[in-house]
Enzyme design. Structure first.
Site, PDB file in Angstrom:
ATOM      1  N   ASN A 129      14.625  -1.316 -11.771  1.00 42.62           N
ATOM      2  CA  ASN A 129      13.333  -1.935 -12.076  1.00 42.62           C
ATOM      3  C   ASN A 129      12.278  -1.242 -11.224  1.00 42.62           C
ATOM      4  O   ASN A 129      12.179  -1.486 -10.023  1.00 42.62           O
ATOM      5  CB  ASN A 129      13.399  -3.437 -11.758  1.00 42.62           C
ATOM      6  CG  ASN A 129      12.046  -4.107 -11.903  1.00 42.62           C
ATOM      7  OD1 ASN A 129      11.110  -3.537 -12.471  1.00 42.62           O
ATOM      8  ND2 ASN A 129      11.922  -5.318 -11.391  1.00 42.62           N
ATOM      9  N   TRP A 130      11.504  -0.412 -11.875  1.00 43.49           N
ATOM     10  CA  TRP A 130      10.537   0.400 -11.126  1.00 43.49           C
ATOM     11  C   TRP A 130       9.286  -0.381 -10.712  1.00 43.49           C
ATOM     12  O   TRP A 130       8.476   0.128  -9.949  1.00 43.49           O
ATOM     13  CB  TRP A 130      10.088   1.607 -11.972  1.00 43.49           C
ATOM     14  CG  TRP A 130      11.166   2.624 -12.195  1.00 43.49           C
ATOM     15  CD1 TRP A 130      12.452   2.595 -11.712  1.00 43.49           C
ATOM     16  CD2 TRP A 130      11.045   3.829 -12.950  1.00 43.49           C
ATOM     17  NE1 TRP A 130      13.130   3.704 -12.129  1.00 43.49           N
ATOM     18  CE2 TRP A 130      12.297   4.477 -12.888  1.00 43.49           C
ATOM     19  CE3 TRP A 130      10.014   4.424 -13.679  1.00 43.49           C
ATOM     20  CZ2 TRP A 130      12.535   5.703 -13.531  1.00 43.49           C
ATOM     21  CZ3 TRP A 130      10.236   5.630 -14.319  1.00 43.49           C
ATOM     22  CH2 TRP A 130      11.488   6.262 -14.239  1.00 43.49           C
ATOM     23  N   LYS A 131       9.097  -1.550 -11.282  1.00 46.39           N
ATOM     24  CA  LYS A 131       7.893  -2.346 -10.999  1.00 46.39           C
ATOM     25  C   LYS A 131       6.643  -1.493 -11.327  1.00 46.39           C
ATOM     26  O   LYS A 131       6.700  -0.692 -12.246  1.00 46.39           O
ATOM     27  CB  LYS A 131       7.927  -2.867  -9.562  1.00 46.39           C
ATOM     28  CG  LYS A 131       9.287  -3.569  -9.286  1.00 46.39           C
ATOM     29  CD  LYS A 131       9.350  -4.356  -8.023  1.00 46.39           C
ATOM     30  CE  LYS A 131      10.733  -5.001  -7.895  1.00 46.39           C
ATOM     31  NZ  LYS A 131      10.882  -5.840  -6.717  1.00 46.39           N
ATOM     32  N   HIS A 167      11.398 -12.139 -14.182  1.00 50.15           N
ATOM     33  CA  HIS A 167      11.494 -11.612 -12.820  1.00 50.15           C
ATOM     34  C   HIS A 167      10.696 -12.520 -11.865  1.00 50.15           C
ATOM     35  O   HIS A 167       9.648 -13.040 -12.232  1.00 50.15           O
ATOM     36  CB  HIS A 167      10.968 -10.174 -12.763  1.00 50.15           C
ATOM     37  CG  HIS A 167      11.274  -9.518 -11.465  1.00 50.15           C
ATOM     38  ND1 HIS A 167      10.514  -9.727 -10.335  1.00 50.15           N
ATOM     39  CD2 HIS A 167      12.295  -8.711 -11.086  1.00 50.15           C
ATOM     40  CE1 HIS A 167      11.053  -9.054  -9.327  1.00 50.15           C
ATOM     41  NE2 HIS A 167      12.127  -8.435  -9.760  1.00 50.15           N
ATOM     42  N   GLU A 195       8.740 -11.933  -9.519  1.00 51.82           N
ATOM     43  CA  GLU A 195       7.338 -11.554  -9.308  1.00 51.82           C
ATOM     44  C   GLU A 195       6.469 -12.056 -10.457  1.00 51.82           C
ATOM     45  O   GLU A 195       5.308 -12.405 -10.265  1.00 51.82           O
ATOM     46  CB  GLU A 195       7.230 -10.031  -9.132  1.00 51.82           C
ATOM     47  CG  GLU A 195       7.759  -9.609  -7.758  1.00 51.82           C
ATOM     48  CD  GLU A 195       8.396  -8.236  -7.718  1.00 51.82           C
ATOM     49  OE1 GLU A 195       8.171  -7.427  -8.629  1.00 51.82           O
ATOM     50  OE2 GLU A 195       9.146  -7.969  -6.749  1.00 51.82           O
ATOM     51  N   GLU A 198      18.739 -12.907  -8.528  1.00 48.47           N
ATOM     52  CA  GLU A 198      17.932 -12.250  -7.499  1.00 48.47           C
ATOM     53  C   GLU A 198      17.357 -13.310  -6.566  1.00 48.47           C
ATOM     54  O   GLU A 198      16.296 -13.886  -6.867  1.00 48.47           O
ATOM     55  CB  GLU A 198      16.782 -11.464  -8.138  1.00 48.47           C
ATOM     56  CG  GLU A 198      17.221 -10.359  -9.069  1.00 48.47           C
ATOM     57  CD  GLU A 198      16.143  -9.295  -9.218  1.00 48.47           C
ATOM     58  OE1 GLU A 198      16.429  -8.140  -8.880  1.00 48.47           O
ATOM     59  OE2 GLU A 198      15.022  -9.612  -9.637  1.00 48.47           O
ATOM     60  N   GLY A 244      12.964  -6.911  -1.769  1.00 41.88           N
ATOM     61  CA  GLY A 244      12.010  -6.087  -1.030  1.00 41.88           C
ATOM     62  C   GLY A 244      11.958  -6.377   0.457  1.00 41.88           C
ATOM     63  O   GLY A 244      11.056  -5.934   1.157  1.00 41.88           O
ATOM     64  N   SER A 273      17.359  -5.904  -2.491  1.00 43.84           N
ATOM     65  CA  SER A 273      17.688  -4.922  -1.446  1.00 43.84           C
ATOM     66  C   SER A 273      19.030  -4.224  -1.646  1.00 43.84           C
ATOM     67  O   SER A 273      19.758  -3.970  -0.688  1.00 43.84           O
ATOM     68  CB  SER A 273      17.612  -5.582  -0.056  1.00 43.84           C
ATOM     69  OG  SER A 273      16.316  -6.091   0.176  1.00 43.84           O
ATOM     70  N   GLY A 275      15.393  -2.501  -7.196  1.00 43.67           N
ATOM     71  CA  GLY A 275      13.961  -2.220  -7.111  1.00 43.67           C
ATOM     72  C   GLY A 275      13.719  -0.925  -6.354  1.00 43.67           C
ATOM     73  O   GLY A 275      13.909   0.171  -6.884  1.00 43.67           O
ATOM     74  N   GLY A 276      13.326  -1.036  -5.100  1.00 39.32           N
ATOM     75  CA  GLY A 276      12.933   0.110  -4.277  1.00 39.32           C
ATOM     76  C   GLY A 276      13.870   1.313  -4.346  1.00 39.32           C
ATOM     77  O   GLY A 276      13.415   2.446  -4.502  1.00 39.32           O
TER      78      GLY A 276
HETATM   79  P1  13P Z   1      14.418  -4.499  -4.195  1.00 35.70           P
HETATM   80  O1  13P Z   1      15.688  -3.774  -4.615  1.00 35.70           O
HETATM   81  O2  13P Z   1      13.302  -3.592  -3.850  1.00 35.70           O
HETATM   82  O3  13P Z   1      14.714  -5.541  -3.163  1.00 35.70           O
HETATM   83  O4  13P Z   1      13.911  -5.290  -5.501  1.00 35.70           O
HETATM   84  C1  13P Z   1      14.806  -6.067  -6.205  1.00 35.70           C
HETATM   85  C2  13P Z   1      14.185  -6.449  -7.487  1.00 35.70           C
HETATM   86  O5  13P Z   1      13.240  -7.206  -7.536  1.00 35.70           O
HETATM   87  C3  13P Z   1      14.731  -5.851  -8.713  1.00 35.70           C
HETATM   88  O6  13P Z   1      14.237  -6.478  -9.841  1.00 35.70           O
END
Ligand code: 13P
Length: 256
Positions: free
Chosen positions: A10-12, A98, A100, A170, A176, A216, A237-238
């Site tokens: 998930n690149w956001k 998600h 967010e 999640e 994050g 993470s 994510g990251g």
């Molecule tokens: P991180 O891997 O950056 O913690 O993000 C997780 C996430 O929100 C994937 O959708």
């Protein structure tokens, strides 16, 4: 029943079209020797780069996922994107709910459910995200929150093939923050979600639906997470923004 591991990046709100193309061509090359029957992988770029990602990944086993969707087929909904448009852009998966989106854009269990239903209707596979906040966990309501999100989010979904539905657990406190849930914490909640899937759908669905862990995830911890019975992959994510790091996570998920 064996469930094929699935890793979704998930690149956001990161990466332009040229950056997406370069990443996807690099990933395709890196993954060329892997058997798509042993592992599934997908990237979720921003809407603007979905089509470029699909084009660059053509001929590989790697799929494209959208980060969000709106449930109407078409209409006067300025700024929104329909499931049909996502399919048209080359998506196989669509993320719904998600944290967010829930936190910053006021998404509710009901909107998450409507989005998932609309994705299914269009032949796309929903990746339904859920998970408790730190306050929920510290207050002892993590399981109650996860149960509510699961039951409400999956309500009435017309899906019989377990491969057509993906859940991502999640925990918000792990996103994050670098603070990954321990493998046991992830396992405990994911086994609980699987039990709920049995009650909501059937034992076939409970056994076959893939439940991903997110929060993470890195190349260094994918192995220990995947060693858990009910962790079938990851929503990353990251660590999905760098080709080498994402490719390592995909490889690290194949072990079981
Ligand atoms: P991180 O891997 O950056 O913690 O993000 C997780 C996430 O929100 C994937 O959708």
């Amino acid at each position: 029943m064996s469930r094929t591991p699935l890793i979704v990046g998930n690149w956001k709100m990161f990466k332009t079209i040229p950056e997406t193309t370069a990443f996807c061509l690099g990933l395709k090359e890196d993954m060329a020797g892997l058997d798509g029957k042993k592992v599934g992988a997908a990237v979720a770029p921003p809407f603007t780069a979905l089509s470029a990602a699909a084009q660059a990944l053509r001929g590989s086993f790697i799929s494209v996922a959208a980060q969000d969707v709106f449930w109407a087929e078409s209409g006067a909904y300025t700024g929104e994107v329909s499931p049909k448009m996502l399919a048209d852009a080359g998506c196989r998966f669509g993320i719904s709910g998600h944290s967010e989106r829930r936190q910053y854009f006021h998404e509710t269990d009901d909107s998450v459910n409507k989005k998932a239903a609309a994705l299914i209707k269009e032949g796309l596979i929903p990746v339904i995200c859920l998970g408790e906040t730190l306050a929920d966990r510290q207050g002892g309501s993590a399981f109650a929150v996860v149960e509510r999100q699961t039951r409400e989010g999956l309500k009435g979904l017309a899906v019989k093939d377990p491969e057509r539905l993906v859940i991502a657990y999640e925990p918000v406190w792990a996103i994050g923050t670098g603070q990954t849930a321990t493998p046991n914490q992830a396992q405990e909640v994911q086994a609980f979600i699987r039990k709920l899937l049995g009650e909501i759908f059937s034992s076939t669905m409970a056994q076959g639906v893939r439940i991903l862990y997110g929060g993470s995830v890195k190349p260094e911890n994918i192995g220990e997470l995947m060693a858990m019975n009910d962790v079938d992959g990851a929503l990353v994510g990251g660590a999905s923004l760098d080709v080498k790091s994402f490719a390592k996570i995909v490889r690290g998920s194949i072990s079981r």
